[in-house]
Design a protein around this motif. Structure first.
Motif, PDB file in Angstrom:
ATOM      1  N   ILE A   2       0.840  -1.187   0.000  1.00 20.71           N
ATOM      2  CA  ILE A   2       0.000   0.000   0.000  1.00 20.71           C
ATOM      3  C   ILE A   2       0.883   1.249   0.000  1.00 20.71           C
ATOM      4  N   ILE A   3       0.604   2.149  -0.918  1.00 19.05           N
ATOM      5  CA  ILE A   3       1.269   3.456  -0.968  1.00 19.05           C
ATOM      6  C   ILE A   3       0.160   4.487  -0.961  1.00 19.05           C
ATOM      7  N   ALA A  69       8.692  18.244 -15.341  1.00 20.50           N
ATOM      8  CA  ALA A  69       7.547  17.605 -14.696  1.00 20.50           C
ATOM      9  C   ALA A  69       6.319  17.736 -15.577  1.00 20.50           C
ATOM     10  N   SER A  70       5.532  16.670 -15.613  1.00 20.28           N
ATOM     11  CA  SER A  70       4.252  16.725 -16.322  1.00 20.28           C
ATOM     12  C   SER A  70       3.192  15.935 -15.578  1.00 20.28           C
ATOM     13  N   TYR A  71       3.479  15.540 -14.347  1.00 23.29           N
ATOM     14  CA  TYR A  71       2.534  14.758 -13.556  1.00 23.29           C
ATOM     15  C   TYR A  71       2.153  15.480 -12.282  1.00 23.29           C
ATOM     16  N   ALA A  72       0.917  15.296 -11.885  1.00 22.15           N
ATOM     17  CA  ALA A  72       0.425  15.725 -10.578  1.00 22.15           C
ATOM     18  C   ALA A  72      -0.374  14.551 -10.041  1.00 22.15           C
ATOM     19  N   GLY A  73       0.135  13.885  -9.026  1.00 22.29           N
ATOM     20  CA  GLY A  73      -0.518  12.677  -8.524  1.00 22.29           C
ATOM     21  C   GLY A  73      -0.404  11.562  -9.530  1.00 22.29           C
ATOM     22  N   MET A  74      -1.543  11.052 -10.000  1.00 25.47           N
ATOM     23  CA  MET A  74      -1.553   9.954 -10.967  1.00 25.47           C
ATOM     24  C   MET A  74      -1.960  10.425 -12.353  1.00 25.47           C
ATOM     25  N   GLN A  75      -2.079  11.723 -12.564  1.00 25.69           N
ATOM     26  CA  GLN A  75      -2.541  12.248 -13.845  1.00 25.69           C
ATOM     27  C   GLN A  75      -1.490  13.145 -14.490  1.00 25.69           C
ATOM     28  N   SER A  76      -1.309  13.009 -15.791  1.00 23.83           N
ATOM     29  CA  SER A  76      -0.436  13.916 -16.527  1.00 23.83           C
ATOM     30  C   SER A  76      -1.122  15.267 -16.613  1.00 23.83           C
ATOM     31  N   THR A  77      -0.329  16.325 -16.472  1.00 18.44           N
ATOM     32  CA  THR A  77      -0.885  17.670 -16.592  1.00 18.44           C
ATOM     33  C   THR A  77      -1.029  18.071 -18.056  1.00 18.44           C
ATOM     34  N   GLY A  78      -0.420  17.270 -18.962  1.00 18.42           N
ATOM     35  CA  GLY A  78      -0.490  17.586 -20.387  1.00 18.42           C
ATOM     36  C   GLY A  78       0.542  18.612 -20.824  1.00 18.42           C
ATOM     37  N   LYS A  79       1.391  19.036 -19.901  1.00 22.25           N
ATOM     38  CA  LYS A  79       2.412  20.028 -20.227  1.00 22.25           C
ATOM     39  C   LYS A  79       3.750  19.572 -19.666  1.00 22.25           C
ATOM     40  N   ALA A  80       4.812  19.870 -20.396  1.00 24.60           N
ATOM     41  CA  ALA A  80       6.152  19.617 -19.892  1.00 24.60           C
ATOM     42  C   ALA A  80       6.747  20.955 -19.496  1.00 24.60           C
ATOM     43  N   ARG A  81       7.091  21.097 -18.234  1.00 30.41           N
ATOM     44  CA  ARG A  81       7.702  22.336 -17.777  1.00 30.41           C
ATOM     45  C   ARG A  81       9.151  22.059 -17.412  1.00 30.41           C
ATOM     46  N   GLU A  82      10.061  22.848 -17.919  1.00 34.64           N
ATOM     47  CA  GLU A  82      11.451  22.678 -17.514  1.00 34.64           C
ATOM     48  C   GLU A  82      11.641  23.384 -16.188  1.00 34.64           C
ATOM     49  N   LEU A  83      12.162  22.657 -15.222  1.00 33.59           N
ATOM     50  CA  LEU A  83      12.373  23.227 -13.900  1.00 33.59           C
ATOM     51  C   LEU A  83      13.839  23.563 -13.659  1.00 33.59           C
ATOM     52  N   PHE A 152      -0.910   2.263 -13.993  1.00 35.03           N
ATOM     53  CA  PHE A 152      -0.073   3.126 -13.181  1.00 35.03           C
ATOM     54  C   PHE A 152       0.942   2.273 -12.431  1.00 35.03           C
ATOM     55  N   VAL A 153       2.222   2.674 -12.501  1.00 34.52           N
ATOM     56  CA  VAL A 153       3.300   1.906 -11.882  1.00 34.52           C
ATOM     57  C   VAL A 153       4.128   2.780 -10.947  1.00 34.52           C
ATOM     58  N   VAL A 154       4.706   2.128  -9.941  1.00 33.60           N
ATOM     59  CA  VAL A 154       5.602   2.791  -8.994  1.00 33.60           C
ATOM     60  C   VAL A 154       6.805   1.894  -8.747  1.00 33.60           C
ATOM     61  N   GLY A 155       7.846   2.494  -8.191  1.00 33.68           N
ATOM     62  CA  GLY A 155       9.050   1.755  -7.836  1.00 33.68           C
ATOM     63  C   GLY A 155      10.161   2.018  -8.820  1.00 33.68           C
ATOM     64  N   LEU A 158      10.074   5.503  -9.984  1.00 34.24           N
ATOM     65  CA  LEU A 158       8.725   6.016 -10.256  1.00 34.24           C
ATOM     66  C   LEU A 158       7.971   6.178  -8.939  1.00 34.24           C
ATOM     67  N   ASP A 159       7.175   7.245  -8.847  1.00 32.33           N
ATOM     68  CA  ASP A 159       6.507   7.513  -7.582  1.00 32.33           C
ATOM     69  C   ASP A 159       5.007   7.701  -7.727  1.00 32.33           C
ATOM     70  N   TYR A 160       4.354   7.659  -6.600  1.00 36.68           N
ATOM     71  CA  TYR A 160       2.955   8.060  -6.468  1.00 36.68           C
ATOM     72  C   TYR A 160       2.952   9.139  -5.399  1.00 36.68           C
ATOM     73  N   ASP A 161       2.776  10.368  -5.823  1.00 30.21           N
ATOM     74  CA  ASP A 161       2.813  11.529  -4.923  1.00 30.21           C
ATOM     75  C   ASP A 161       4.013  11.493  -3.992  1.00 30.21           C
ATOM     76  N   GLY A 162       5.196  11.235  -4.574  1.00 29.78           N
ATOM     77  CA  GLY A 162       6.438  11.317  -3.827  1.00 29.78           C
ATOM     78  C   GLY A 162       6.912  10.029  -3.189  1.00 29.78           C
ATOM     79  N   LEU A 163       6.055   9.040  -3.033  1.00 30.21           N
ATOM     80  CA  LEU A 163       6.451   7.788  -2.390  1.00 30.21           C
ATOM     81  C   LEU A 163       6.618   6.665  -3.410  1.00 30.21           C
ATOM     82  N   GLY A 164       7.492   5.716  -3.065  1.00 30.13           N
ATOM     83  CA  GLY A 164       7.693   4.523  -3.884  1.00 30.13           C
ATOM     84  C   GLY A 164       8.939   4.533  -4.741  1.00 30.13           C
ATOM     85  N   ARG A 165       9.597   5.679  -4.886  1.00 30.08           N
ATOM     86  CA  ARG A 165      10.784   5.751  -5.755  1.00 30.08           C
ATOM     87  C   ARG A 165      11.895   4.796  -5.314  1.00 30.08           C
ATOM     88  N   ASN A 166      11.999   4.548  -4.016  1.00 32.71           N
ATOM     89  CA  ASN A 166      13.103   3.772  -3.469  1.00 32.71           C
ATOM     90  C   ASN A 166      12.937   2.260  -3.605  1.00 32.71           C
TER      91      ASN A 166
END
Length: 176
Positions: A2-3, A69-83, A152-155, A158-166
């Protein structure tokens, strides 16, 4: 597993990932044997893939990172922003963009366009995961670890709202 509020199940094991990375690195090393490519990792998601890939590449190479970044949560924002942009010139360099996942292709299209505008000699994409069913742009991903369905995948970066990357394995959202 669970994440946050979602249940995930094992999808791709660490052993499968490492085996595929070794194969990709062998192909890239052969293709760029006399070119000293510049690998550009796309943060945050590609950090594990980029690290493991570069450990297996057996030719002279450099690596740097950009953050988009182009994701917010589990949805693509449809835009690529260079940070955070490149800190070095890419003019006349052979570039391999290293990405964790290409799904809509929107982010990758933007990155490739910016690199071409900067005068790269060539640009190719290495992505651990590709979701062909989700592509909204024509993006050529030359080096693909795994083609996966629209889940939708994590690990493994890849993350789900910041968690799961590790996580060392990749998990998919369980639909019950």
């Amino acid at each position: 597993m669970i994440i946050h509020d979602k249940q995930f199940e094992l999808f791709i094991s660490s052993n499968q990932i490492q085996s595929q990375i070794a194969d990709l690195a062998e192909r890239i090393s052969a293709d760029y044997a006399d070119k000293c490519p510049l690998f550009i990792g796309v943060l945050n998601g590609s950090f594990m893939f980029a690290s493991d890939l570069l450990k297996e590449v057996n030719i002279p190479a450099e690596i740097t990172f950009i953050k988009v970044a182009s994701y917010a949560g589990m949805q693509s924002t449809g835009k690529a922003r260079e940070l955070l942009g490149l800190s070095q010139s890419v003019k006349d360099r052979h570039v391999v963009v290293v990405e964790d996942i290409v799904d809509s292709g929107i982010t990758m299209e933007g990155i490739i366009h910016q690199l071409e505008q900067a005068g790269v000699a060539s640009v190719e994409v290495a992505s651990l995961l590709l979701k062909p069913e989700c592509l909204q742009r024509e993006v050529d991903v030359k080096y693909v670890g795994f083609e996966i369905p629209e889940k939708f995948v994590v690990g493994y970066g890849l993350d789900y709202d910041g968690l799961g990357r590790n996580l060392k394995d990749i998990y998919q959202l369980r639909l019950d």
